[in-house]
Design a protein around this motif. Structure first.
Motif, mmCIF file in Angstrom:
data_model
loop_
_atom_site.group_PDB
_atom_site.id
_atom_site.type_symbol
_atom_site.label_atom_id
_atom_site.label_comp_id
_atom_site.label_asym_id
_atom_site.label_seq_id
_atom_site.Cartn_x
_atom_site.Cartn_y
_atom_site.Cartn_z
ATOM 1 N N GLN A 103 0.824 -1.210 0.000
ATOM 2 C CA GLN A 103 0.000 0.000 0.000
ATOM 3 C C GLN A 103 0.853 1.252 0.000
ATOM 4 O OE1 GLN A 103 -3.322 0.424 -0.378
ATOM 5 N NE2 GLN A 103 -2.882 2.626 -0.368
ATOM 6 N N ASN A 104 1.985 1.202 0.694
ATOM 7 C CA ASN A 104 2.860 2.372 0.773
ATOM 8 C C ASN A 104 4.306 1.942 0.548
ATOM 9 O OD1 ASN A 104 3.872 4.950 1.239
ATOM 10 N ND2 ASN A 104 3.968 4.675 3.459
ATOM 11 N N PRO A 105 4.795 2.105 -0.687
ATOM 12 C CA PRO A 105 4.127 2.660 -1.864
ATOM 13 C C PRO A 105 3.189 1.638 -2.509
ATOM 14 C CG PRO A 105 6.346 1.985 -2.420
ATOM 15 C CD PRO A 105 6.211 1.777 -0.935
ATOM 16 N N LEU A 106 2.257 2.140 -3.297
ATOM 17 C CA LEU A 106 1.263 1.286 -3.926
ATOM 18 C C LEU A 106 1.922 0.417 -4.990
ATOM 19 C CD1 LEU A 106 -1.766 0.605 -4.122
ATOM 20 C CD2 LEU A 106 -1.947 2.359 -5.905
ATOM 21 N N LEU A 107 1.730 -0.900 -4.875
ATOM 22 C CA LEU A 107 2.319 -1.814 -5.849
ATOM 23 C C LEU A 107 1.442 -3.044 -5.994
ATOM 24 C CD1 LEU A 107 4.648 -2.647 -7.748
ATOM 25 C CD2 LEU A 107 5.762 -3.692 -5.767
ATOM 26 N N TYR A 108 1.183 -3.392 -7.241
ATOM 27 C CA TYR A 108 0.485 -4.629 -7.579
ATOM 28 C C TYR A 108 1.456 -5.537 -8.323
ATOM 29 C CZ TYR A 108 -3.990 -2.299 -6.561
ATOM 30 O OH TYR A 108 -5.031 -1.650 -5.947
ATOM 31 N N SER A 109 1.114 -6.828 -8.355
ATOM 32 C CA SER A 109 1.913 -7.760 -9.126
ATOM 33 C C SER A 109 0.988 -8.707 -9.874
ATOM 34 C CB SER A 109 2.870 -8.542 -8.232
ATOM 35 O OG SER A 109 3.775 -9.303 -9.007
ATOM 36 N N LEU A 110 1.561 -9.429 -10.838
ATOM 37 C CA LEU A 110 0.803 -10.367 -11.661
ATOM 38 C C LEU A 110 1.386 -11.767 -11.523
ATOM 39 C CD1 LEU A 110 0.447 -8.393 -15.039
ATOM 40 C CD2 LEU A 110 -1.003 -8.270 -12.998
ATOM 41 N N ALA A 111 0.510 -12.752 -11.616
ATOM 42 C CA ALA A 111 0.920 -14.154 -11.682
ATOM 43 C C ALA A 111 -0.149 -14.907 -12.444
ATOM 44 C CB ALA A 111 1.109 -14.746 -10.287
ATOM 45 N N SER A 112 0.251 -15.961 -13.137
ATOM 46 C CA SER A 112 -0.696 -16.719 -13.944
ATOM 47 C C SER A 112 -1.662 -17.495 -13.066
ATOM 48 C CB SER A 112 0.047 -17.681 -14.862
ATOM 49 O OG SER A 112 0.655 -18.714 -14.095
ATOM 50 N N GLN A 113 -2.810 -17.834 -13.640
ATOM 51 C CA GLN A 113 -3.772 -18.655 -12.918
ATOM 52 C C GLN A 113 -3.134 -19.968 -12.473
ATOM 53 O OE1 GLN A 113 -7.442 -19.194 -15.059
ATOM 54 N NE2 GLN A 113 -7.751 -17.003 -15.394
ATOM 55 N N ARG A 114 -2.257 -20.520 -13.294
ATOM 56 C CA ARG A 114 -1.600 -21.783 -12.943
ATOM 57 C C ARG A 114 -0.720 -21.617 -11.712
ATOM 58 N NH1 ARG A 114 2.035 -24.157 -17.526
ATOM 59 N NH2 ARG A 114 -0.001 -24.724 -18.388
ATOM 60 N N ALA A 115 0.120 -20.580 -11.686
ATOM 61 C CA ALA A 115 0.998 -20.361 -10.539
ATOM 62 C C ALA A 115 0.196 -20.077 -9.282
ATOM 63 C CB ALA A 115 1.968 -19.218 -10.832
ATOM 64 N N VAL A 116 -0.854 -19.269 -9.420
ATOM 65 C CA VAL A 116 -1.695 -18.941 -8.268
ATOM 66 C C VAL A 116 -2.347 -20.205 -7.703
ATOM 67 C CG1 VAL A 116 -3.814 -17.747 -7.560
ATOM 68 C CG2 VAL A 116 -2.110 -16.557 -8.971
ATOM 69 N N ALA A 117 -2.862 -21.052 -8.596
ATOM 70 C CA ALA A 117 -3.515 -22.285 -8.137
ATOM 71 C C ALA A 117 -2.532 -23.184 -7.398
ATOM 72 C CB ALA A 117 -4.118 -23.017 -9.331
ATOM 73 N N LYS A 118 -1.301 -23.280 -7.898
ATOM 74 C CA LYS A 118 -0.309 -24.128 -7.245
ATOM 75 C C LYS A 118 0.076 -23.579 -5.868
ATOM 76 C CE LYS A 118 1.857 -26.425 -11.196
ATOM 77 N NZ LYS A 118 1.978 -27.762 -10.606
ATOM 78 N N ILE A 119 0.243 -22.253 -5.764
ATOM 79 C CA ILE A 119 0.601 -21.676 -4.463
ATOM 80 C C ILE A 119 -0.538 -21.865 -3.473
ATOM 81 C CG2 ILE A 119 1.173 -19.522 -3.264
ATOM 82 C CD1 ILE A 119 2.737 -18.698 -5.780
ATOM 83 N N ARG A 120 -1.755 -21.813 -3.961
ATOM 84 C CA ARG A 120 -2.884 -22.085 -3.070
ATOM 85 C C ARG A 120 -2.895 -23.547 -2.631
ATOM 86 N NH1 ARG A 120 -7.178 -18.271 -6.450
ATOM 87 N NH2 ARG A 120 -6.685 -16.333 -5.326
#
Length: 685
Positions: free
Chosen positions: A345-362
């Motif tokens: 939030q401070n500083p504001l930052l977003y990141s991207l990850a593929s649906q595949r990587a997100v599913a595996k980390i979950r």
């Protein structure tokens, strides 16, 4: 003497626009233009690319920018260079695919591009061109066809015959205007179109990959996007890689070296509305910066915002190679579609990850959330804390890790076997990824932990030694001076702090084990670093715990008080940005290491981190190194045996044995490690 450009036939306007088959070609063209001007009034956005090119060719004053026009069709940046620079520039485009997606490369002197647009003439079909001499902008013109006199003047100054311009090569590069129509269809407001302005474009401090004579900073375009529509904007543009694809940065512009969004280097200022987030796409104007930096004797480009309109639909995802001139379909795999997550939030930052990587980390999160010790830790779980922590760590360059829980106050040493193995597993992967890693420990445990690190290096568990430091509150603002160079909050030494199974300070200022025994006399005030980090922009924190009394678990303090035994007394009061709960804290460290591996082998995340420059995937050498530095059953068994030799005991039972929190290494911990690796390396169903 005029330039030797091949003659180009007039635009075929089609039967709906021709009133008479008896008109001559010049008369047909003029009639078509008059009909368009009289029929469409100001509704230019309703016209197709061919009609718009015709208006541009006849210098229609209403077309000052092509943003918002020809929705659903690709638009192109255009660069025209001498033939002897063409090979270098093509390699430059291939090396920097996000800002310079190459749609078509002409033959020398070719003014048409039949694979992109029918009946087009690159000399006339852009509303404004720029002319560069020795890398300096010397003029803006509305046509290159009637530029003979100026060409002759420049040629004479350089003692170059003007017929050399028949050897000019034209590069057509994808443009983000090509996806604006798709954004609208997805319900994403396009603020620059809404405000009737050209898009904002900025030079960054990010260098492109050099190729031959070409090197320059990356240029980006910025569009404000409502925070609720970020996923839609990312996914829509990801599907159009030839229009720069997904964003290369979302959030604070300072990460790109942009100091003031109100002062774009190209285009117009576009105002953010309430709830908007600045989203940055790689921009084809990077090619103009390449011209300026390489200083060719003569070059042309479009003017920023004045693009070449193609007949290629943005949904077709067609890519044209300059050699074969054959179109190739770009495949889109749903599992590789990126998702967007806020990580700071401070500083504001977003990141991207593929649906595949997100599913595996979950999946990793679900595995470490198992509770064989029946401690009730599932109640402390927060969705995607592991994922967001891994994303933040992936963007970090210097990480400080702390561990140490002296729960066995009656023994020497008082520490437990949970914590150090997970800390070393994270450090090992971070070192493999090129990050700086520092370990913070208590003064009482300095020599012991140094010996453990040395043994881990000797046995190959750690690839190299790690600096080991202590923190003591000796002077005012000790924490600030520890975290930042010269105590300057704009110059942090670390950008991420991680605490794993580290005794955390309770509300009353004491430190308690799970039995409610105060062990403050064995703990240095490392908590102060986490508290100070909250007020230092650019430092993110993670806490990993399995009971709620660990440093960083203050984020779930109310749940700990309510649901955990002796929670009112033992609950840690110091929060971290991310609180990862695990059945055993070591498992959280293993999962972080695996999550970092998954992100760094994720094309969507790698592209985002690298701003679309260079190679978008890992090299075989990198992959081999990262895989070798994942946690493994052998390595974790080795480090646990080292701890036991140093007299460090199991947390729950105080046994001096191969167990952690009362659970034997085989089969419990070894099984968890095996399952984490199966998910990470892809063998799990």
């Amino acid at each position: 003497m005029r330039a030797h450009w091949p003659a180009v036939p007039p635009v075929r306007s089609g039967p709906a626009l021709d009133e008479s088959q008896n008109l001559t070609r010049p008369e047909k063209t003029l009639t078509t233009v008059l009909l368009l001007r009289s029929n469409v009034s100001d509704h230019l956005h309703l016209l197709g690319p061919a009609e718009l090119r015709l208006l541009i060719r006849n210098e229609d004053s209403r077309i000052t920018t092509t943003s918002g026009l020809a929705n659903g069709y690709q638009q192109a940046n255009v660069v025209i260079l001498p033939k002897h620079l063409a090979n270098d520039f093509e390699v430059f485009c291939r090396s920097n695919p996000a800002p310079l997606p190459l749609l078509y490369c002409s033959q020398p002197g070719e003014t048409s591009c039949p694979l992109l647009a029918k009946d087009a003439d690159i000399r006339t079909d852009i509303s404004q061109y720029r002319v560069y001499q020795d890398g300096v902008l010397v003029k803006s013109v509305s046509s290159l066809q009637n530029y003979s006199d100026s060409l002759r003047t420049i040629s004479q100054k350089q003692s170059v015959p003007s017929d050399e311009w028949s050897d000019m090569v034209c590069f057509y590069l994808g443009c983000s205007f090509g996806f604006e129509g798709s954004l609208k269809k997805a319900g994403v407001v396009v603020r620059n179109v809404e405000q009737g302005r050209n898009v904002s474009m900025y030079k960054t401090a990010v260098p492109c990959i050099r190729a031959g004579v070409f090197s320059c900073p990356l240029v980006v375009s910025m569009r404000p996007v409502p925070s609720t529509m970020l996923d839609a904007a990312v996914q829509v543009t990801h599907l159009n890689p030839q229009a720069h694809g997904a964003p290369v940065h979302i959030g604070d512009a300072a990460f790109l070296g942009i100091q003031d969004l109100s002062r774009p280097d190209y285009g117009d200022q576009v105002e953010l509305q309430s709830g908007d987030v600045p989203v940055f796409w790689a921009c084809g104007v990077t090619a103009i910066e390449a011209i300026v930096s390489s200083k060719p004797s003569l070059a042309f480009s479009h003017s920023p915002g004045c693009m070449f309109l193609t007949d290629v639909q943005d949904s077709s995802l067609v890519f044209h190679t300059p050699d074969s001139k054959k179109s190739q379909a770009t495949s889109v795999t749903p599992e590789l579609t990126p998702l967007c997550f806020q990580i700071s939030q401070n500083p504001l930052l977003y990141s991207l990850a593929s649906q595949r990587a997100v599913a595996k980390i979950r999946q990793l999160d679900a595995i470490i959330g198992e509770d064989p010790g029946l401690r009730g830790i599932k109640a402390l779980f927060i969705q995607d804390e592991l994922l967001r922590s891994c994303l933040a760590l992936s963007h970090s360059s210097s990480v400080a890790i702390t561990t140490g829980f002296p729960t066995h106050y009656m023994h020497s040493p008082p520490d437990e076997t949970d914590g150090p193995p997970g800390a070393i597993a994270m450090a090992t992967m971070m070192l493999a990824l090129g990050k700086q890693v520092t370990m913070i420990t208590d003064r009482r445990a300095l020599l012991m932990n140094q010996a453990i690190i040395d043994e881990a290096v000797r046995t190959g568990v750690l690839k190299s030694t790690i600096p080991l430091v202590i923190f003591e509150e000796s002077v005012p603002n000790s924490a600030l001076h520890f975290l930042c160079h010269h105590g300057d909050p704009t110059k942090p030494r670390y950008d991420h702090l991680v605490a794993i199974e580290r005794s955390g300070r309770a509300e009353d200022g004491n430190y308690y084990n799970m039995r409610g025994v105060n062990i403050k006399h064995l703990v240095d005030p490392i908590d102060d670093l986490f508290l100070a980090a909250k007020n230092i922009p650019g430092i993110t924190t993670t806490g990993i715990g399995d009971g709620g009394n660990e440093l960083g678990m203050g984020k779930v303090k109310e749940k700990v008080k309510k649901l955990m035994p002796k929670g009112d007394l033992i609950a840690c009061d110091v929060p971290a940005d991310y609180a990862i709960t695990a059945g055993v804290s070591n498992w959280g460290g293993y999962a972080v290491a695996c999550g970092l591996y998954l992100l760094n082998t994720c094309p969507a995340h790698q592209r985002y981190r690298k701003k679309g420059l260079g190679v978008d995937h890992q090299t075989p050498t990198e992959l081999q190194d990262w895989t070798a530095n994942l946690p493994s059953v052998d390595k974790e068994e080795s480090i646990l045996s080292t701890l036991v030799r140093f007299g460090i005991r199991s947390g729950k039972t105080a046994h001096l044995a191969m167990e952690v929190d009362g659970l034997t290494f085989h089969p419990t911990h070894s099984d968890i490690i095996t399952r984490l690796l199966e998910v990470t390396l892809g063998s799990a169903k």
